[in-house]
Design an enzyme around this catalytic site. Sequence first.
Site, PDB file in Angstrom:
ATOM      1  N   TYR A   1       0.963  -1.025   0.037  1.00 39.39           N
ATOM      2  CA  TYR A   1      -0.110  -0.165  -0.018  1.00 39.39           C
ATOM      3  C   TYR A   1       0.890   1.381  -0.100  1.00 39.39           C
ATOM      4  CZ  TYR A   1      -4.711  -1.848   0.991  1.00 39.39           C
ATOM      5  OH  TYR A   1      -6.062  -2.634   0.910  1.00 39.39           O
TER       6      TYR A   1
ATOM      7  N   LYS B   1       2.811 -15.220   2.955  1.00 35.23           N
ATOM      8  CA  LYS B   1       3.091 -15.851   1.506  1.00 35.23           C
ATOM      9  C   LYS B   1       4.549 -16.423   1.614  1.00 35.23           C
ATOM     10  CE  LYS B   1       1.491 -17.667  -2.343  1.00 35.23           C
ATOM     11  NZ  LYS B   1       0.462 -18.823  -2.384  1.00 35.23           N
TER      12      LYS B   1
ATOM     13  N   ASP C   1      -6.611  -6.782   4.210  1.00 39.96           N
ATOM     14  CA  ASP C   1      -7.821  -6.246   3.651  1.00 39.96           C
ATOM     15  C   ASP C   1      -8.469  -7.290   2.930  1.00 39.96           C
ATOM     16  OD1 ASP C   1      -9.225  -3.987   2.386  1.00 39.96           O
ATOM     17  OD2 ASP C   1      -8.066  -4.344   0.581  1.00 39.96           O
TER      18      ASP C   1
HETATM   19  C1  IPM Z   1     -10.388  -0.869   4.068  1.00 44.08           C
HETATM   20  C2  IPM Z   1     -10.714  -0.448   2.745  1.00 44.08           C
HETATM   21  C3  IPM Z   1      -9.535   0.463   2.140  1.00 44.08           C
HETATM   22  C4  IPM Z   1      -8.076  -0.413   2.307  1.00 44.08           C
HETATM   23  C5  IPM Z   1      -9.668   1.266   0.971  1.00 44.08           C
HETATM   24  C6  IPM Z   1     -10.951   2.041   0.767  1.00 44.08           C
HETATM   25  C7  IPM Z   1      -8.392   2.125   0.633  1.00 44.08           C
HETATM   26  O1  IPM Z   1     -10.764  -1.289   1.696  1.00 44.08           O
HETATM   27  O2  IPM Z   1     -10.149  -0.079   4.849  1.00 44.08           O
HETATM   28  O3  IPM Z   1     -10.439  -2.180   4.296  1.00 44.08           O
HETATM   29  O4  IPM Z   1      -7.900  -0.932   1.195  1.00 44.08           O
HETATM   30  O5  IPM Z   1      -7.362  -0.441   3.380  1.00 44.08           O
HETATM   31 MG    MG Z   2     -10.802  -3.464   2.677  1.00 49.82          MG
END
Ligand code: IPM
Ligand code: MG
Length: 364
Positions: free
Chosen positions: A141, A190, A247
């Site tokens: 991310y 992984k 996520d």
């Molecule tokens: C979450 C959401 C977010 C993430 C998005 C909206 C950027 O999916 O909080 O799980 O990926 O962290």
């Molecule tokens: Mg999410």
Amino acid sequence: MNATITTLPGDGIGPEVVAQGVAALQKVAQVYGHSFTLKTALLGGCAIDATGIALPQDTIDACTTSDAVLLGAVGGPKWDNPSAKVRPEQGLLGIRKALGLYANLRPVTIHPKLIPASPLRPDLLVGVDMVVVRELTGGIYFGDKKREAHASGEVAIDTCIYTTGEIERIVRASALIARGRKKKLVSVDKANVLETSRLWRSVTTRVMKEEFADIALEHMLVDACAMHLIRRPADFDVIVTENMFGDILTDEASQLAGSMGMLPSASLGADGTGPTRMGLYEPIHGSAPDIAGKGVANPMATMLSIALLLRHSLHLEHEAQAVERAVYATLEAGIVTGDVAPKGSTAHSTGEVGAAVVSRITRA
Ligand code: IPM
Ligand code: MG
């Protein structure tokens, strides 16, 4: 107690569910004699519309001077152009990073009333009660992203980075949670493919051996975990994993709770030493633009996020339980939104469910 709470209602159904969360906070203040000062600030698409960027400095300042933050959701089709330079999600990722909120707690339990709402077989759901601890400020991310023009066509690059320190602190945070529960920790990676996962696995093994020998540690590959989560969900207690795996797995795990509209989350930072601990609380469901403005969104995930806020940031455990009791009593009374209403029964509106929860917030 006195506390300052900033709300970031955001986009889509965010403002609708945050309004119900705020009503719950106000009721808690009234019942227990606290004084909560509420501020509100812009984040996501609404911030882009008003200021041109998803995370204005005023918003960061409002959050850093608060004891806790309640967030609705960000994003929507209006800002979805993939080539746009400013995107609502930058606001969400940016505020997590700016506040140093590296530990994202996503508890998953199922209330018996909601078993029919889950796509899983009822017998698999008995005893489901887990916390997924998602690393929130590292990994793919936040690594460098770029596009390069090559003779053969455009190339896109996302970089996944984890440092030893980032892994140590999330493992410690999750091990402390496991210690207060069944003393079972599953670390998901992984490691058969990714170098970051191999570091993750070796750091986790060392920290657990040196500091948490009383907790049983199991390593699990993320693909296998995705399977076991629906094959034998009741076997999990605490799961710790990196940002993107967390996520994905928590959207999957939300189906164990009956609906995404039931899952709260807490994002916590380093400082747990003072009377309050900075944290950001949000439902995991997102902005759901398709149902925004219709008054049908489930406010329970946000109201349960208020319970987490009271517990983790304000250390008000009785108040947290009072909110959770009120949510469960509302479920038992059958006052629910369409996402969890049994077939053929009436679905209630966001406001009706919110008011039903608020009216049930009382001292034990
Ligand atoms: C979450 C959401 C977010 C993430 C998005 C909206 C950027 O999916 O909080 O799980 O990926 O962290
Ligand atoms: Mg999410």
